[in-house]
Motif scaffolding. Structure first.
Motif, PDB file in Angstrom:
ATOM      1  N   SER A  66       0.829  -1.197   0.000  1.00 58.57           N
ATOM      2  CA  SER A  66       0.000   0.000   0.000  1.00 58.57           C
ATOM      3  C   SER A  66       0.864   1.247   0.000  1.00 58.57           C
ATOM      4  N   LYS A 113      -8.580   3.252   1.098  1.00 61.57           N
ATOM      5  CA  LYS A 113      -7.665   2.103   1.192  1.00 61.57           C
ATOM      6  C   LYS A 113      -7.440   1.483  -0.184  1.00 61.57           C
ATOM      7  N   ARG A 168      -5.068   3.665  -2.082  1.00 62.69           N
ATOM      8  CA  ARG A 168      -3.695   3.518  -1.604  1.00 62.69           C
ATOM      9  C   ARG A 168      -3.090   2.189  -2.065  1.00 62.69           C
ATOM     10  N   GLU A 169      -3.898   1.150  -2.109  1.00 68.02           N
ATOM     11  CA  GLU A 169      -3.395  -0.133  -2.606  1.00 68.02           C
ATOM     12  C   GLU A 169      -3.109  -0.059  -4.108  1.00 68.02           C
TER      13      GLU A 169
END
Length: 293
Positions: A5, A147, A150-151
């Protein structure tokens, strides 16, 4: 395998319940640790804890900002007469009538500012709690979207980081090859210098052997090569087991320490050139590691 990430991204969620509607936005940038900032509407103080708990459950590093904007549709409400304002207007009307003015009508009085008010209905505690719970769920949804973003950044970073690690491994191999010839280079250089300075000295050959061996020991970089190879293996392991940004930050310092020592021990221009390129590549890797959670 856990996905690598990054630390920058954006997530958004919207919702509505009753006469309330809201928008949640979550964004993050790089940070050495996890820092969560919350901005929300008045009267919804419990949402800050919900945002912090949800962020801590999903992230290990980064500066996060969670913002909630909530709006309530204006209802009809009940009409009420502001008696104090009406009495003031009536007193003024009577003074004007005494001067010959036309008497005030009820319609005219009711149209005056502040006479008629809309009474706001008191918020139902249970309904308000339900709205707050729904907003908290959308905070979690916005953080899930963040999330995922970000990944996505991490997926793009992974091959770049592994490419730099591969390049470092190649350079370490080149350094090992160049270092193998250092002993002969040192001996030849020292022998030539001693014979120029003291060609007739007694025991010159023995002294050359002893001093050259001492210089070769001080210039030996085998330990640095071994440690660099160990760091390479550790970096690959950490990339495969995120989140590991903090450990990678520390590992970059160890990489650079060994590269600096290798350069300081170098006795040949070829090994120095490899060492300098190694340092430059480690610095490029470190810059990318700064983006890893």
């Amino acid at each position: 395998m856990t996905a690598l990430s990054g630390m920058t991204g954006f997530g958004r969620a919207e919702g509505a319940a009753g006469d309330w509607s809201w928008t949640v936005e979550a964004r993050s940038v790089n940070g050495r640790s996890l820092e969560v900032r919350f901005r929300g509407p008045p009267g919804f103080d419990a949402l800050e804890k919900a945002a912090r708990d949800a962020a801590q459950a999903r992230f290990a590093r980064g500066q996060l900002t969670v913002g909630v904007q909530a709006r309530r549709t204006a209802g009809q409400g009940a009409l009420a007469i502001n008696r104090a304002a009406l009495d003031q207007y009536l007193a003024l009307a009577r003074e004007l009538e005494a001067s010959g003015a036309t008497p005030a009508s009820a319609h005219g009085l009711l149209s005056l500012r502040g006479v008629v008010e809309v009474a706001e209905e008191a918020d139902d505690a249970e309904a308000l709690a339900a709205v707050q719970s729904a907003i908290a769920a959308d905070i979690a949804a916005a953080l899930d979207a963040l999330k995922a973003a970000r990944e996505g950044e991490g997926a793009a970073l992974r091959p770049v980081i592994l490419g730099f690690i591969d390049r470092i491994e190649t350079l370490v191999g080149q350094a090992e090859t160049e270092a193998a010839s250092q002993t002969d280079t040192i001996r030849e250089r020292f022998t030539r210098r001693m014979r120029e300075l003291a060609p007739e000295a007694d025991g010159l050959e023995d002294r050359i052997v002893t001093e050259a061996a001492s210089l070769a020991v001080r210039a030996d970089v085998r330990e640095e090569i071994d440690r660099l190879r160990a760091h390479i293996a550790a970096a690959r392991a950490l990339i495969s087991a995120p989140p590991a940004g903090r450990k990678l930050d520390f590992l970059m310092q160890e990489f650079m320490r060994e590269a600096n020592t290798l350069c300081s021990k170098s006795a040949t221009t070829a090994l120095t050139a490899v060492g300098l390129e190694l340092k430059a590549t480690i610095e490029q890797l470190r810059e990318q590691i700064q983006n890893v959670e």
